[in-house]
Enzyme design. Structure first.
Site, PDB file in Angstrom:
ATOM      1  N   ASP A   1      36.323   3.237  27.744  1.00 20.91           N
ATOM      2  CA  ASP A   1      36.375   2.763  26.360  1.00 20.91           C
ATOM      3  C   ASP A   1      36.516   1.258  26.218  1.00 20.91           C
ATOM      4  O   ASP A   1      37.619   0.762  26.076  1.00 20.91           O
ATOM      5  CB  ASP A   1      37.551   3.435  25.645  1.00 20.91           C
TER       6      ASP A   1
ATOM      7  N   GLU B   1      38.807  -5.037  20.121  1.00 18.52           N
ATOM      8  CA  GLU B   1      39.910  -4.074  20.010  1.00 18.52           C
ATOM      9  C   GLU B   1      40.876  -4.155  21.189  1.00 18.52           C
ATOM     10  O   GLU B   1      42.089  -4.105  21.002  1.00 18.52           O
ATOM     11  CB  GLU B   1      39.315  -2.665  19.910  1.00 18.52           C
TER      12      GLU B   1
ATOM     13  N   GLU C   1      37.081  13.045  19.830  1.00 26.20           N
ATOM     14  CA  GLU C   1      38.355  12.659  19.218  1.00 26.20           C
ATOM     15  C   GLU C   1      38.622  13.426  17.926  1.00 26.20           C
ATOM     16  O   GLU C   1      39.053  12.857  16.925  1.00 26.20           O
ATOM     17  CB  GLU C   1      38.382  11.142  18.962  1.00 26.20           C
TER      18      GLU C   1
HETATM   19  C1  BDP Z   1      38.023   3.897  20.306  1.00 25.15           C
HETATM   20  C2  BDP Z   1      38.680   3.393  19.058  1.00 25.15           C
HETATM   21  C3  BDP Z   1      38.549   4.341  17.912  1.00 25.15           C
HETATM   22  C4  BDP Z   1      37.096   4.736  17.735  1.00 25.15           C
HETATM   23  C5  BDP Z   1      36.534   5.253  19.028  1.00 25.15           C
HETATM   24  C6  BDP Z   1      35.045   5.525  18.966  1.00 25.15           C
HETATM   25  O1  BDP Z   1      40.038   3.162  19.331  1.00 25.15           O
HETATM   26  O2  BDP Z   1      39.062   3.724  16.766  1.00 25.15           O
HETATM   27  O3  BDP Z   1      36.960   5.681  16.734  1.00 25.15           O
HETATM   28  O4  BDP Z   1      36.706   4.300  20.051  1.00 25.15           O
HETATM   29  O5  BDP Z   1      34.305   4.766  19.570  1.00 25.15           O
HETATM   30  O6  BDP Z   1      37.971   2.842  21.214  1.00 25.15           O
HETATM   31  O7  BDP Z   1      34.616   6.484  18.347  1.00 25.15           O
END
Ligand code: BDP
Length: 706
Positions: free
Chosen positions: A374, A402, A300
Site C-alpha cells: 500500500d 498519505e 476493505e
Molecule cells: C489505503 C487508504 C485508504 C484507501 C485505500 C484504497 O488508507 O484510505 O481507501 O488505500 O486504496 O491506503 O482503497
C-alpha cells in the site's frame, strides 16, 4: 527619519520578488528577462477554424505570451510577417494542411512544434491531428519559454491512453487522505455554478497531459449514480471537455440495491445488468464522452461480486459489456486483501487476480497499485504486473503523500515513480519493465494507463504545499512519457515554478532528488513498512497492536522480537510470486537488495549487512542519515532566499522545520521501540532523547520537542 524609513520600505518592495500564493502553480507566465525577449518574440498568432479546444489553446497562448513577453500577439488569419506562430490541425488550418507535416505517428493526442518558413516568412507551427493535440502543443510551447529553453523542433505523443487523476473526494466535500483542504468539487453548487477553479484545474491538468479524472472517492457512495448527481457530474464534465479531460465515476457495487431497491447486486442476475444498462444510457445521454467506471470491490469492506460468490471477472465483465457500446472502460482495482491470519497480505492480490488472467473483457483494465501492500515510502513492485499478460493493466500511484509525511514533508515523488516504471519484471525476460506493461506495449494491449491518487484540494496553493505541486506535475509528465527521468521533470518544474537561474535550479533539483531516500531512511529503512499510526498514517507507531484485524496493526509488518525482525516472505510464498531471476534473488538475504531486506526476510539483529555493520547498527545509521538529510535540505533551502518570493520561501522554511522535527520523532520513536529487542547498545551519542513511553503517549499530530 520617517521619510527615510518609508523610502527604504518602498525600495524593498520594489526589489523583492512579488509575493505568490502558489495558486498559479507552474503556469505563472512571469516576464522573461530582457536577454530572452528577442529569442521568444511572437509577432502574430495565426489560427484557423475554431473549436472549444482550439479556443482554449489560443486563450492560453495569449495569456502566457502576454505575461511573459509583455503583450499578446496580434491575431491573424495569414502569415504576412516574420515571427508568426501558426496553430491548428490539417482540418482546422489550411496553412497547417499545406505544410505537409509528419503528423502520422502522433496519433490522436500528440503534437509537433516546428520552426518553418511560410510564404517566405520565418515562423513556428504547433500542429496536431486533433484540436486537443494542438492544446497540448501550446502548453509544451509555453513550457519551453517558461523554462527558458530554445524553441527547437519537438514531436511528442503520449505513451499511455488513460492518464487519470483519482480524487478520493467525498460528496460532503471532505477528502479521504487529502492534506490540501476540502474538495475543489462543490456538489452543492453544481450544476448551476461552474466554479472558475474547475477551469484552472483543467488548464493545469491539460498542461501536463492528464486526460481523465474521477471526481469521487473509490470508497464510493451510491448517490453518485442518482439522477441529481449525474446532472451535477455532467456540468463538471462540460467544464473539463475543452481541455481534453474526460470524466469517469467511481461506483459502489451495491448501487442498484441502494438506489433502486433491487434485491441483489449479483452481476449474473439479469435485473442487475438491466439496471446498469439503464444507468449507462442515462449517463451517456448527459455526458456523451463519459469515460467509464472505476471500481473498488470486495476490498476493505466495500461490497462486490464476491458477496454473491462471483469473481472479480464476473463483476467487471458485466459492467464492461454495458459500457462497450459507448466505448467506455472499466478500471477494476486489484487492491484486495482478506484478513486471513494464515495469508500474508503481500500475496493477496496476486492470489485473487492471477487465476482470472484471460477472463476479462477487452474494455476492462485492472488497476494495480505500484507495490503489493500500500503506497509505502518504498516497496518492491507488485508481482501482479508480470503475471497477467492477457489482461490490460494500469499502474496506480499515490500523489497525495498519505504515508510519506502528508502535507508538510518535502518529498518529491519523481524518484519513486521512476523506480517503479523502470523496474524490470522479467515477465518476458529482461527489459519487461513496468513502463512497458503500463503502456500496453509488452503484451500488445489496446488499453493502457496510469492513475494517480490526487493531492488536490481547495487550499490556495492546491496541494497543501508548494513542493507538493511538483508531485502532481511529475505524475502527469510521467503518465505521458513513462520513460522521462525524474530529474528532467524536477528541473522543468523548478524552472517554471520559481526561476530558471541555474544557481537556484541545480541545488533545488538536487534537494528534490534526495528527498525520497531521506523519507525512506527516517521512516522505514531496509524494507520496513507500514509502521505508521493506525488510522491517520501520520506518525511512527511500530508498537501498534490494536485494531480489528491483524493486517491493520504495525506489528504484523515487522514482527520484531529478541530473535530478529522482518517478515519471512520466502516462507509466505511472496518471493516466489516474482519471475526468475528475481524470485531467486529475493529468496536469499545475501542477494536481496538491502532496500528490501526486511520486506522479504526475517533476520537476527546481529546479521551482517553489506557495510559490515550489524543489522541493528545499520538500522540506526539509516535513521540517522534520514534526519541528517533533512537538516541538509533546510540549510540548502535557506541559501535560496534571494531567488524566491517571501511568501513561498517562508512556507518551505516552516514546513522543513516541521519535517526536521518529525524526522527526529520518527527516528527516535522507532529506535526506542526496536532497541527493546535488538539486544545491542546504541552507538555512542545515538540514544533517543526520551523513553519509549513518551513517544507512545503523544497525542495525534504532536511530536515531543527535539
Ligand atoms: C489505503 C487508504 C485508504 C484507501 C485505500 C484504497 O488508507 O484510505 O481507501 O488505500 O486504496 O491506503 O482503497
Amino acid at each position: 527619519m520617517r521619510l527615510c524609513a518609508l523610502a527604504l520600505a518602498m525600495l524593498c518592495v520594489a526589489t523583492a520578488a512579488k509575493a505568490e500564493t502558489g495558486y498559479d502553480l507552474w503556469l505563472r507566465y512571469t516576464p522573461v528577462e530582457a536577454a530572452y525577449k528577442s529569442q521568444y518574440g511572437v509577432s502574430a498568432l495565426v489560427t484557423g477554424a475554431s473549436s472549444p479546444a482550439l479556443d482554449a489553446a489560443r486563450a492560453e497562448l495569449n495569456r502566457g505570451l502576454s505575461g511573459m513577453l509583455g503583450a499578446a500577439p496580434v491575431p491573424a488569419a495569414n502569415v504576412t510577417v516574420d515571427g508568426a506562430l501558426v496553430i491548428g490541425t490539417p482540418a482546422s488550418s489550411s496553412i497547417v494542411a499545406g505544410l505537409n507535416l509528419p503528423l502520422k505517428g502522433l496519433g490522436g493526442e500528440g503534437y509537433l512544434i516546428r520552426n518553418v518558413t511560410i510564404t517566405g516568412r520565418k515562423g513556428t507551427v504547433i500542429a496536431a491531428n486533433s484540436d486537443v493535440g494542438v492544446l497540448y502543443g501550446a502548453f509544451a510551447y509555453l513550457r519551453l519559454i517558461q523554462s527558458r529553453q530554445p524553441i527547437t523542433d519537438v514531436m511528442s505523443a503520449p505513451r499511455t491512453r488513460i492518464r487519470i487523476l483519482n480524487h478520493w473526494d467525498n460528496l460532503d466535500g471532505s477528502v479521504e487522505r487529502g492534506y490540501a483542504g476540502a474538495s475543489i468539487f462543490n456538489w452543492h453548487t453544481l450544476p448551476e455554478y461552474v466554479s472558475p477553479r474547475y477551469i484552472d484545474y483543467a488548464r493545469a491538468n491539460a498542461s501536463i497531459g492528464i486526460n481523465g479524472m474521477t471526481p469521487n472517492n473509490v470508497n464510493a457512495r451510491a448517490e453518485s449514480l442518482s439522477p441529481a448527481y449525474i446532472e451535477k457530474a455532467a456540468a463538471l464534465a462540460g467544464a473539463l471537455r475543452p481541455y481534453g479531460i474526460r470524466l469517469y465515476l467511481s461506483v459502489r457495487w451495491s448501487a442498484p440495491v441502494e438506489i433502486s431497491k433491487l434485491k441483489t447486486a449479483d452481476p449474473l442476475d439479469p435485473a442487475v445488468k438491466q439496471w446498469w444498462q439503464a444507468k449507462a444510457a442515462e449517463i451517456y445521454k448527459a455526458i456523451p464522452d463519459f469515460g467509464g467506471f472505476l471500481v473498488k470491490a470486495n476490498s476493505e469492506g466495500e461490497p462486490g461480486p464476491q458477496d454473491y460468490h462471483r469473481t472479480h471477472a464476473d463483476g467487471a465483465n458485466m459492467i464492461a459489456d454495458v459500457l462497450k457500446p459507448y466505448g467506455g472502460v472499466v478500471m477494476w482495482r486489484a487492491f484486495v486483501y482478506a484478513n486471513d491470519p494464515k495469508l500474508d497480505r503481500a500475496t493477496a492480490a496476486y492470489k485473487e487476480f492471477v487465476p482470472l488472467d484471460g477472463q476479462f473483457r477487452d474494455n476492462v483494465v485492472v488497476q494495480v497499485k505500484n507495490g503489493p501492500i500500500d503506497f509505502m515510502p518504498r516497496e518492491p513492485f507488485s508481482p501482479l504486473f508480470a503475471a497477467m499478460p492477457r489482461t490490460s493493466l494500469m499502474l496506480e500511484l499515490q500523489i497525495t503523500k498519505e504515508y510519506l509525511g502528508q502535507q508538510t514533508h518535502l518529498v518529491y515523488l519523481g524518484p519513486l515513480f521512476e523506480e517503479t516504471l523502470r523496474a524490470d519484471t522479467y515477465a518476458h525476460g529482461p527489459g519487461s519493465t513496468i513502463a512497458r506493461i503500463t503502456d500496453g506495449s509488452l503484451d500488445n494491449h489496446a488499453i493502457s494507463g496510469v492513475a494517480g491518487v490526487a493531492n488536490i484540494g481547495n487550499d490556495m496553493d492546491w496541494s497543501g504545499s508548494i513542493f507538493n505541486q511538483a508531485n502532481w506535475y511529475v505524475f502527469g509528465r510521467m503518465a505521458w512519457d513513462t520513460e522521462i527521468s525524474a530529474r528532467t521533470v524536477a528541473e522543468e518544474w523548478a524552472r517554471q515554478t520559481f526561476t530558471a537561474d541555474p544557481a537556484f535550479v541545480t541545488p533545488t533539483v538536487d534537494m528534490m532528488m534526495a528527498s525520497r531516500e531521506a523519507v525512506v531512511d527516517y521512516m522505514t529503512p531496509l524494507g520496513l513498512h507500514h509502521i505508521m499510526t493506525n488510522g491517520n498514517h501520520m506518525g511512527p507507531a511500530p508498537w501498534d497492536e490494536k485494531g480489528p484485524r491483524d493486517d491493520w496493526k504495525a506489528v504484523y509488518y515487522h514482527r520484531a522480537a529478541a530473535d530478529g525482525v522482518g517478515v519471512d516472505r520466502v516462507a509466505s510464498g511472496h518471493a516466489a510470486q516474482y519471475k526468475s531471476p528475481l524470485k531467486e534473488r529475493f529468496s536469499r538475504a545475501a542477494t536481496t537488495p538491502e532496500e528490501y531486506l526486511l520486506w522479504f526476510h526475517r533476520l537476527p539483529w546481529d546479521y551482517r549487512t553489506k557495510s559490515g555493520r550489524t543489522l541493528w547498527d545499520e538500522m540506526v545509521a539509516h535513521y540517522r542519515r534520514g534526519v541528517d538529510s533533512v537538516a541538509r535540505m533546510q540549510a540548502g533551502w535557506a541559501a535560496q532566499k534571494p531567488y524566491v518570493d517571501a511568501e513561498r520561501f517562508s512556507q518551505v522554511v516552516s514546513f522543513l522545520a516541521i519535517q526536521h522535527r518529525e524526522a527526529i520523532w520518527w527516528r527516535d520513536a522507532c529506535l526506542a521501540y526496536f532497541a527493546q529487542f535488538s539486544g545491542q547498545p546504541f552507538p555512542p551519542g545515538y540514544a533517543p532523547k526520551y523513553p519509549l513511553e513518551t513517544y507512545k503517549a503523544m497525542p495525534m499530530f504532536a511530536s515531543p520537542p527535539p
